[in-house]
Scaffold this motif. Structure first.
Motif, PDB file in Angstrom:
ATOM      1  N   HIS A  27       0.831  -1.208   0.000  1.00  0.00           N
ATOM      2  CA  HIS A  27       0.000   0.000   0.000  1.00  0.00           C
ATOM      3  C   HIS A  27       0.870   1.264   0.000  1.00  0.00           C
ATOM      4  O   HIS A  27       0.625   2.189  -0.777  1.00  0.00           O
ATOM      5  N   HIS A  77      -3.377   9.749   1.360  1.00  0.00           N
ATOM      6  CA  HIS A  77      -2.474   8.761   1.967  1.00  0.00           C
ATOM      7  C   HIS A  77      -1.463   9.405   2.911  1.00  0.00           C
ATOM      8  O   HIS A  77      -1.064   8.784   3.896  1.00  0.00           O
ATOM      9  N   ASP A 161      -9.417   4.405   4.156  1.00  0.00           N
ATOM     10  CA  ASP A 161      -9.283   3.961   2.772  1.00  0.00           C
ATOM     11  C   ASP A 161     -10.074   2.666   2.605  1.00  0.00           C
ATOM     12  O   ASP A 161      -9.790   1.678   3.284  1.00  0.00           O
ATOM     13  N   HIS A 165      -7.097  -2.485  -2.079  1.00  0.00           N
ATOM     14  CA  HIS A 165      -5.666  -2.638  -1.772  1.00  0.00           C
ATOM     15  C   HIS A 165      -5.381  -2.368  -0.286  1.00  0.00           C
ATOM     16  O   HIS A 165      -4.335  -2.735   0.214  1.00  0.00           O
TER      17      HIS A 165
HETATM   18 MN   MN3 Z   1      -4.922   3.429  -0.696  1.00  0.00          MN
END
Ligand code: MN3
Length: 202
Positions: A27, A77, A161, A165
């Motif tokens: 990630h 992120h 998130d 993934h």
């Molecule tokens: Mn992500």
């Protein structure tokens, strides 16, 4: 100056068993890195080159999908890593934030339920959010893909998130289990408090 991938603020194993080192390697080292690399390539020689990340996110929304998707995912992120910590989550909410949750969101239990529900019901890739609106009220929302509260005039305090993934290696198709574990064991409430202090107009 080019955008750079930040290091994780903890060891890759720090969030186990709730998020594995393998997930964090993919990630952070692959997915987040790709957003940063693509963003740097796409803004070269454009009106976005030289702007701060937040400005790129806001100015590219609805205008340049390639730049927006990568800039927004970089922004999301950068916050996502410090939104987690070892031994986080649960009810260890700082008093000032808890008071706002009580005032605007019907209390901690309702907030927990609504936040997890937002993540569960985001169809396909995306994020669930706790944000502060420009009127200073907390709200829970969900967004597709890289979209985030910034482009809706709000300031993100917490986001999870829900792209596959983020959880597939550890939870396979069980997104609700991931969301519950994330909320109950990983949230770094101190980072939420720091972001609240940085909220524009706050
Ligand atoms: Mn992500």
């Amino acid at each position: 100056m080019a955008f750079e991938l930040p290091d994780l603020p903890y060891a890759y194993e720090a969030l186990e068993p709730y998020m594995s080192a393998e997930t964090l390697h993919y990630h952070h080292d692959k997915h987040h890195k790709a957003y940063v690399d693509n963003l740097n390539k796409l803004i070269k020689g454009t009106e976005f080159e030289g702007l701060g990340l937040e400005e790129v996110v806001k100015k590219s929304f609805g205008k340049n999908a390639g730049v927006f998707n990568n800039a927004a995912q970089d922004f999301n992120h950068i916050q996502f890593w410090p939104w987690m910590k070892k031994d986080g989550g649960g009810k260890k909410v700082p008093g000032a934030i808890l008071a706002l949750i009580d005032r605007d969101l019907g209390g901690f239990d309702k907030f927990r339920n609504d936040f997890i529900e937002a993540g569960k019901t985001q169809f396909g890739s995306g994020w669930a959010w706790l944000a502060v609106t420009k009127d200073g009220k907390l709200e829970v929302s969900k967004t597709p893909n890289g979209e985030n509260p910034l482009v809706h005039g709000a300031w993100p305090l917490l986001g999870v998130d829900v792209w596959e993934h983020s959880y597939y290696l550890d939870y396979k198709n069980e997104r609700p289990k991931y969301l519950e574990a994330w909320f109950d064991h990983l949230i770094n409430w101190e980072h939420v408090e720091e972001l609240y202090a940085q909220a524009p107009g706050g």
